[in-house]
Write a protein that holds these residues in place. Structure first.
Motif, PDB file in Angstrom:
ATOM      1  N   LEU A   1      -3.016   2.776  12.746  1.00 25.52           N
ATOM      2  CA  LEU A   1      -1.626   3.231  12.679  1.00 25.52           C
ATOM      3  C   LEU A   1      -1.143   3.124  11.238  1.00 25.52           C
ATOM      4  CD1 LEU A   1      -0.399   1.292  15.825  1.00 25.52           C
ATOM      5  CD2 LEU A   1      -0.501   3.798  15.665  1.00 25.52           C
ATOM      6  N   ALA A   2      -0.543   4.182  10.736  1.00 24.38           N
ATOM      7  CA  ALA A   2       0.031   4.200   9.391  1.00 24.38           C
ATOM      8  C   ALA A   2       1.506   4.560   9.513  1.00 24.38           C
ATOM      9  CB  ALA A   2      -0.690   5.210   8.510  1.00 24.38           C
ATOM     10  N   LEU A   3       2.364   3.736   8.939  1.00 25.18           N
ATOM     11  CA  LEU A   3       3.812   3.923   9.021  1.00 25.18           C
ATOM     12  C   LEU A   3       4.366   3.949   7.605  1.00 25.18           C
ATOM     13  CD1 LEU A   3       4.413   1.160  11.731  1.00 25.18           C
ATOM     14  CD2 LEU A   3       4.076   3.600  12.146  1.00 25.18           C
ATOM     15  N   GLY A   4       4.935   5.079   7.182  1.00 24.30           N
ATOM     16  CA  GLY A   4       5.392   5.155   5.805  1.00 24.30           C
ATOM     17  C   GLY A   4       6.550   6.103   5.623  1.00 24.30           C
ATOM     18  N   ASN A   5       7.235   5.965   4.467  1.00 20.72           N
ATOM     19  CA  ASN A   5       8.397   6.810   4.181  1.00 20.72           C
ATOM     20  C   ASN A   5       8.407   7.366   2.759  1.00 20.72           C
ATOM     21  OD1 ASN A   5       9.104   4.660   2.563  1.00 20.72           O
ATOM     22  ND2 ASN A   5      10.930   4.077   3.709  1.00 20.72           N
ATOM     23  N   GLY A   6       7.333   7.169   2.003  1.00 20.51           N
ATOM     24  CA  GLY A   6       7.292   7.654   0.628  1.00 20.51           C
ATOM     25  C   GLY A   6       7.378   6.568  -0.412  1.00 20.51           C
ATOM     26  N   SER A   7       7.714   5.354  -0.013  1.00 21.52           N
ATOM     27  CA  SER A   7       7.696   4.228  -0.944  1.00 21.52           C
ATOM     28  C   SER A   7       7.271   2.918  -0.269  1.00 21.52           C
ATOM     29  CB  SER A   7       9.056   4.043  -1.618  1.00 21.52           C
ATOM     30  OG  SER A   7      10.077   3.888  -0.666  1.00 21.52           O
TER      31      SER A   7
ATOM     32  N   SER B   1       3.139  10.434   5.418  1.00 24.70           N
ATOM     33  CA  SER B   1       3.161   8.988   5.176  1.00 24.70           C
ATOM     34  C   SER B   1       2.350   8.585   3.955  1.00 24.70           C
ATOM     35  CB  SER B   1       2.646   8.242   6.412  1.00 24.70           C
ATOM     36  OG  SER B   1       1.243   8.391   6.563  1.00 24.70           O
ATOM     37  N   GLN B   2       1.451   9.448   3.490  1.00 29.86           N
ATOM     38  CA  GLN B   2       0.576   9.109   2.377  1.00 29.86           C
ATOM     39  C   GLN B   2       1.062   9.671   1.035  1.00 29.86           C
ATOM     40  OE1 GLN B   2      -2.229   7.082   3.408  1.00 29.86           O
ATOM     41  NE2 GLN B   2      -0.939   7.244   5.232  1.00 29.86           N
ATOM     42  N   ILE B   3       2.217  10.346   1.042  1.00 27.19           N
ATOM     43  CA  ILE B   3       2.735  10.974  -0.172  1.00 27.19           C
ATOM     44  C   ILE B   3       3.969  10.220  -0.652  1.00 27.19           C
ATOM     45  CG2 ILE B   3       3.723  13.075  -1.149  1.00 27.19           C
ATOM     46  CD1 ILE B   3       2.053  14.697   0.763  1.00 27.19           C
ATOM     47  N   ASN B   4       3.987   9.885  -1.934  1.00 26.79           N
ATOM     48  CA  ASN B   4       5.098   9.149  -2.524  1.00 26.79           C
ATOM     49  C   ASN B   4       6.225  10.083  -2.957  1.00 26.79           C
ATOM     50  OD1 ASN B   4       4.301   6.108  -2.989  1.00 26.79           O
ATOM     51  ND2 ASN B   4       2.456   7.309  -3.363  1.00 26.79           N
ATOM     52  N   HIS B   5       7.412   9.506  -3.073  1.00 30.90           N
ATOM     53  CA  HIS B   5       8.573  10.293  -3.489  1.00 30.90           C
ATOM     54  C   HIS B   5       8.378  10.889  -4.877  1.00 30.90           C
ATOM     55  CE1 HIS B   5      10.781   9.247   0.026  1.00 30.90           C
ATOM     56  NE2 HIS B   5      10.981   7.983  -0.289  1.00 30.90           N
ATOM     57  N   ASN B   6       7.600  10.237  -5.731  1.00 28.57           N
ATOM     58  CA  ASN B   6       7.414  10.738  -7.093  1.00 28.57           C
ATOM     59  C   ASN B   6       6.320  11.790  -7.190  1.00 28.57           C
ATOM     60  OD1 ASN B   6       5.066   9.247  -6.819  1.00 28.57           O
ATOM     61  ND2 ASN B   6       5.228   8.241  -8.813  1.00 28.57           N
ATOM     62  N   GLY B   7       5.797  12.259  -6.038  1.00 25.57           N
ATOM     63  CA  GLY B   7       4.795  13.313  -6.040  1.00 25.57           C
ATOM     64  C   GLY B   7       3.368  12.843  -5.953  1.00 25.57           C
ATOM     65  N   ALA B   8       3.128  11.550  -5.990  1.00 23.62           N
ATOM     66  CA  ALA B   8       1.762  11.023  -5.928  1.00 23.62           C
ATOM     67  C   ALA B   8       1.188  11.222  -4.526  1.00 23.62           C
ATOM     68  CB  ALA B   8       1.745   9.547  -6.298  1.00 23.62           C
ATOM     69  N   ILE B   9       0.200  12.111  -4.399  1.00 19.23           N
ATOM     70  CA  ILE B   9      -0.474  12.351  -3.127  1.00 19.23           C
ATOM     71  C   ILE B   9      -1.726  11.482  -3.103  1.00 19.23           C
ATOM     72  CG2 ILE B   9      -1.605  14.077  -1.673  1.00 19.23           C
ATOM     73  CD1 ILE B   9       0.143  16.204  -2.991  1.00 19.23           C
ATOM     74  N   THR B  10      -1.688  10.421  -2.312  1.00 19.78           N
ATOM     75  CA  THR B  10      -2.786   9.466  -2.318  1.00 19.78           C
ATOM     76  C   THR B  10      -3.878   9.869  -1.342  1.00 19.78           C
ATOM     77  OG1 THR B  10      -1.563   8.085  -0.737  1.00 19.78           O
ATOM     78  CG2 THR B  10      -1.373   7.533  -3.072  1.00 19.78           C
ATOM     79  N   ALA B  11      -5.106   9.514  -1.676  1.00 20.27           N
ATOM     80  CA  ALA B  11      -6.267   9.955  -0.899  1.00 20.27           C
ATOM     81  C   ALA B  11      -6.409   9.185   0.406  1.00 20.27           C
ATOM     82  CB  ALA B  11      -7.532   9.810  -1.727  1.00 20.27           C
TER      83      ALA B  11
END
Length: 642
Positions: A7-13, A277-287
């Motif tokens: 389970l991954a829970l995220g909001n961009g930060s 959930s894996q993408i940050n507000h600053n545009g960083a798309i993490t693998a």
């Protein structure tokens, strides 16, 4: 043992990963992918009823609520006649992790049940300089180091925050203390520290009791205190608003998914939310942000690879989520090298990531430590983004700072005698040679650069000329007259006459014509030679792939099947389908991906060829975006055949 997160829970930060026993295993803040403040350690949950047990000894069912990034998980213990429902989320806007926990008593007699929570923080990803303490003003526990603060609190239904019955701060012995049922009430400790608290419930016969547990985040005491007070006032609202937020997000989908089989539509929507959930507000798309990779590579996976990010951004823009990925191009603009290329990978805060690509060759001579496809695909992705979002202005904005430097680099980084790009590291980061995938990527990047130049009134003819050189002079050097197919690439001037799944991109990027017999033979070889001779199926990257391999019998199992490789074959079939029958046959690979997802819909990087269990990391952002892309391709072709 499955080395993945369920389970991954995220909001961009804020990103929180849970394992199949519903325990917190990763806690990233303030970037998804950077600063894992738990670092894979188990934040234990213990239950004291007739006897004591850990949650991992219960039967657990990790689940998401449909079309949300909110969990609806369950744990049960038939010996204790107890069930526990866990609804967990990270708020859409506020950086707080919340759990609504309902304990059900299935016996016909009143029970006393005490739930223990261990907080296992390694703030900033290390165990030094941490402090854990009890704050009496809020009746909360705080872990902090420097500018990272985490406040843990609970609230029983109808009660107030600070409704825990016991607490303790420990330098050691926390596991034994929880098992004993007696916490030490120690108010503070420093260094490598854990905390624990408990909630005691009187549960009526065949009844239930509910309480809330949360972890606030901030950069100082004031921030976590203020957020704690806000959660205390309206904790139930946080759950309801977060659920509504994600359901509304799915409604932004820019096409009708009703033409898909129900389970494929559900997997599509789950994939959209996982990618979010894996993408940050600053545009960083993490693998990927599964810390189990530390056990294998002694490094995290939560980096930004420009290639992965470019492919994800293109897909999400096509799906209608251009607002989510537009900041990715700002990120790239900030990190591109002065010479116009991108290095191996980056941290989510835009700093340079770790690397194993050397700056010298085997003779000690200088060599760029790059994967050229990463630079080329950024140009291709930006052009696609502008098309899907109808945002031509971004091409003007990024021409001088991003497109032209990258395009000039891939134009100049070229072997004119071969008519091909110079050698660089391949997309799998394993070999330094002229990879066929890189050739196709550079071709696509040059064509995109020429088109962008035309749209912004610049001269892009040199890019188009270079692309034509690749297609009409260089491509033939990648063909094998022996196997009558395309090879993996050129190494020291010799063709590597081996089949590999990324060769499908020769077609996807327009480098081969549809009647190319060499390519048709190549796809046939991918389908038949790269599928394991087991019941699991799927497509491996190439024969002899040892990465996370479970056998050395590469004749039987060429390598573990990868989700992206299997879906690439589906995309080829969809692209070339001329009838509904042919289109339907392409669906089997989407079914395969769905069937080999975790029970929560999380897609791993690869699967065990004998058991189908997830291997390497999960979720892999690229796996999910490729599923989204495949589903969209299917619907588009279905409409075309209409």
């Amino acid at each position: 043992m499955v080395m993945v997160r369920h389970l991954a829970l995220g909001n961009g930060s804020l990103l929180v990963n849970l394992d199949d026993s519903l325990r917190v295993r990763d806690f990233y803040y303030p970037y998804a992918g950077q600063e894992d403040h738990v670092l894979g350690e188990k934040s234990r949950i213990g239950i004291q009823a007739d006897g004591f047990s850990w949650i991992e000894d219960w039967e657990t069912e990790p689940r998401y609520k449909d079309q949300t990034i909110v969990t609806e998980s369950e744990a049960s213990n038939s010996t204790e006649d107890l069930e526990i429902l866990f609804n967990s989320c990270v708020d859409c806007d506020k950086n707080v992790f919340l759990r609504e926990i309902e304990v059900k008593n299935t016996r016909d007699a009143e029970r006393t049940v005490e739930i223990f929570f261990q907080q296992k923080f390694n703030v900033y990803g290390n165990s030094m300089e941490d402090t854990a303490l009890f704050r009496p003003e809020e009746n909360g526990i705080v872990h902090y180091e420097k500018n990272r603060y985490f406040m843990i609190d609970v609230k029983k239904e109808g009660g107030e925050c600070g409704d825990f019955d016991q607490y303790g701060i420990y330098s050691d012995g926390v596991k034994e203390a929880i098992e004993s049922g007696e916490l030490n009430s120690n108010p503070i400790a420093q260094g490598e520290v854990d905390s624990a608290l408990s909630v005691k419930l009187q549960i009526p016969a065949e009844g239930s009791r509910k309480f809330y547990y949360w972890i606030n985040t901030g950069r100082n005491f004031d921030e976590v205190r203020e957020l704690n007070r806000e959660v205390d006032k309206r904790v139930q609202d946080f759950f309801e608003q977060t659920e509504m937020c994600w359901r509304g997000y799915i409604e932004e989908l820019d096409f009708d998914a009703g033409g898909l089989d129900k389970h494929i539509e559900e997997q599509l929507k789950r994939s959209i939310l996982v990618v979010r959930s894996q993408i940050n507000h600053n545009g960083a798309i993490t693998a990927a942000n599964d810390s189990t990779n530390l056990d294998y590579n002694r490094d995290k996976y939560g980096y930004v690879w420009p290639r992965d990010g470019a492919l994800v951004a293109e897909t999400m823009a096509q799906a209608g989520f251009d607002g989510l990925v537009e900041p990715f191009f700002d990120f790239l603009e900030a990190v591109i090298e002065e010479e116009g290329y991108f290095l191996h990978k980056y941290n989510p805060d835009k700093s340079l990531g770790s690397s194993w690509h050397p700056w010298v060759d085997e003779n000690g001579d200088p060599r760029l430590p790059i994967q050229e496809d990463e630079t080329a695909l950024v140009i291709w992705s930006l052009k696609k983004f502008a098309e899907y979002s109808d945002n031509q202005q971004i091409l003007e904005e990024k021409w001088s700072s991003l497109v032209k430097p990258a395009a000039d680099f891939i134009h100049d980084y070229f072997d004119q005698e071969l008519g091909l790009p110079k050698p660089s590291h391949d997309l799998w980061e394993e070999k330094h040679y002229i990879s066929s995938f890189t050739v196709a990527s550079v071709y696509a990047g040059l064509e995109a650069a020429a088109d962008i130049a035309d749209q912004v009134d610049e001269n892009g003819e040199k890019y188009r000329t270079r692309a034509e050189t690749i297609k009409h002079e260089g491509l033939e050097k990648l063909r094998s007259e022996k196997s009558m197919r395309y090879g993996r690439g050129l190494e020291d001037g010799e063709l590597i006459d081996e089949v590999s799944a990324p060769l499908i991109f020769l077609e996807k990027f327009g480098l081969v014509e549809e009647d190319d017999q060499y390519f048709e033979n190549t796809v046939n070889a991918i389908e038949h030679d790269l599928s394991p001779d087991t019941e699991i199926g799927g497509i491996a990257r190439y024969k002899g792939d040892r990465y996370h391999s479970v056998t050395s019998d590469f004749e039987k199992v060429p390598g573990n099947p990868w989700v992206i490789c299997t879906l690439w074959l589906a995309q080829h079939r969809i692209m070339n389908a001329e009838s509904f029958e042919e289109l339907e046959s392409a669906k089997e690979h989407m079914h395969w991906a769905h069937d080999n997802a975790l029970e929560t819909g999380i897609l791993p990087e690869q699967v065990d060829p004998f058991t189908g269990e997830g291997k390497s990391v999960a979720p892999l952002t690229w796996s999910h975006s490729t599923f989204i892309e495949t589903a969209m391709s299917y619907l588009e072709k279905k409409k075309e055949l209409g």
